[in-house]
Design a protein around this motif. Structure first.
Motif, PDB file in Angstrom:
ATOM      1  N   GLU A  72      -5.007 -28.435 -19.090  1.00 32.18           N
ATOM      2  CA  GLU A  72      -4.630 -27.883 -17.790  1.00 32.18           C
ATOM      3  C   GLU A  72      -5.735 -26.988 -17.213  1.00 32.18           C
ATOM      4  O   GLU A  72      -6.365 -26.210 -17.921  1.00 32.18           O
ATOM      5  CB  GLU A  72      -3.338 -27.069 -17.970  1.00 32.18           C
ATOM      6  CG  GLU A  72      -2.716 -26.633 -16.673  1.00 32.18           C
ATOM      7  CD  GLU A  72      -1.384 -25.927 -16.898  1.00 32.18           C
ATOM      8  OE1 GLU A  72      -0.559 -25.941 -15.968  1.00 32.18           O
ATOM      9  OE2 GLU A  72      -1.174 -25.360 -18.003  1.00 32.18           O
ATOM     10  N   PRO A  74      -5.487 -24.324 -14.585  1.00 35.70           N
ATOM     11  CA  PRO A  74      -4.410 -23.663 -13.843  1.00 35.70           C
ATOM     12  C   PRO A  74      -4.870 -22.659 -12.789  1.00 35.70           C
ATOM     13  O   PRO A  74      -6.042 -22.300 -12.716  1.00 35.70           O
ATOM     14  CB  PRO A  74      -3.657 -22.937 -14.953  1.00 35.70           C
ATOM     15  CG  PRO A  74      -4.740 -22.555 -15.913  1.00 35.70           C
ATOM     16  CD  PRO A  74      -5.765 -23.664 -15.847  1.00 35.70           C
ATOM     17  N   ASN A 119      -1.562 -32.334 -12.358  1.00 28.88           N
ATOM     18  CA  ASN A 119      -0.799 -31.892 -13.512  1.00 28.88           C
ATOM     19  C   ASN A 119       0.505 -32.692 -13.543  1.00 28.88           C
ATOM     20  O   ASN A 119       0.888 -33.296 -12.533  1.00 28.88           O
ATOM     21  CB  ASN A 119      -0.508 -30.393 -13.408  1.00 28.88           C
ATOM     22  CG  ASN A 119      -0.200 -29.762 -14.747  1.00 28.88           C
ATOM     23  OD1 ASN A 119       0.274 -30.419 -15.664  1.00 28.88           O
ATOM     24  ND2 ASN A 119      -0.456 -28.463 -14.852  1.00 28.88           N
ATOM     25  N   SER A 178      -2.390 -26.474 -10.197  1.00 31.82           N
ATOM     26  CA  SER A 178      -3.193 -26.761 -11.385  1.00 31.82           C
ATOM     27  C   SER A 178      -3.493 -28.252 -11.440  1.00 31.82           C
ATOM     28  O   SER A 178      -2.735 -29.071 -10.918  1.00 31.82           O
ATOM     29  CB  SER A 178      -2.472 -26.315 -12.659  1.00 31.82           C
ATOM     30  OG  SER A 178      -1.294 -27.057 -12.862  1.00 31.82           O
TER      31      SER A 178
END
Length: 196
Positions: A72, A74, A119, A178
């Protein structure tokens, strides 16, 4: 004796070539001169063309390829630069891994490509991103993962850059978004041709 002298003078006058009175021989000489100038001009054009070709094919290349590693990516803000921090290629050193910005080392015609993977989490599965040149949007990508799945999108642009002009990728939507890494999210570019 006077007759012989007149005959010699007459022969000298006719043998002076272009300095004698105009006749077919002098016109041929002028035509030959024009032909030579034409051939010289053709040779100059061909040499100039060869110089351009050599300059084009012998220039030092410019190319880069950068990716997001890890999972990820973010907490991206709206209009934030997306930084592709793992640089796999950077010929010409135009790409900055610290800022995610490509700066053209020389003027020319360039091609850029950006691939973005969303994401998979519902709250951050939507994204919109821009390929930007000096603050002006060249292309946009949009993706929206659903039901726990990622979504990947790609945009490619060709643009002319002056030396020192910059290109980058930024998030357009949404705040606190993200993206996903693992080399699915990438940015690359290359100089296609020098411009005269």
């Amino acid at each position: 004796m006077a007759t012989l002298q007149k005959s010699i003078d007459a022969r000298e006058e006719t043998s002076l070539g272009p300095y004698s009175t105009m006749d077919d021989t002098s016109e041929d000489a002028m035509g030959d001169t024009e032909d030579i100038f034409g051939i010289v001009n053709q040779l100059i054009s061909k040499v100039t063309g060869l110089e351009r070709t050599i300059k084009h094919w012998c220039h030092k290349p410019v190319a880069f390829h950068a990716v997001r590693d890890g999972g990820e990516y973010p907490h991206l803000g709206k209009y934030q630069h997306i930084v592709f921090s793992t640089v796999l290629l950077n010929i010409g050193n135009g790409y900055s891994a610290n800022h995610g910005i490509f700066t053209a080392p020389k003027a020319g015609l360039y091609i850029f490509s950006a691939s973005i993977l969303s994401n998979y989490k519902p709250a951050t599965s939507l994204f919109a991103a821009d390929i930007v040149k000096g603050g002006h949007v060249l292309a946009r990508v949009y993706g929206h993962g659903v039901n726990g799945y990622h979504d990947q999108r790609l945009a490619t642009v060709v643009t002319q850059l002056r030396a020192g002009e910059q290109v980058w990728v930024r998030l357009n939507c949404c705040a606190n978004d993200s993206l996903w890494g693992y080399r699915y999210t990438t940015f690359s570019g290359s100089l296609i041709s020098l411009l005269n």
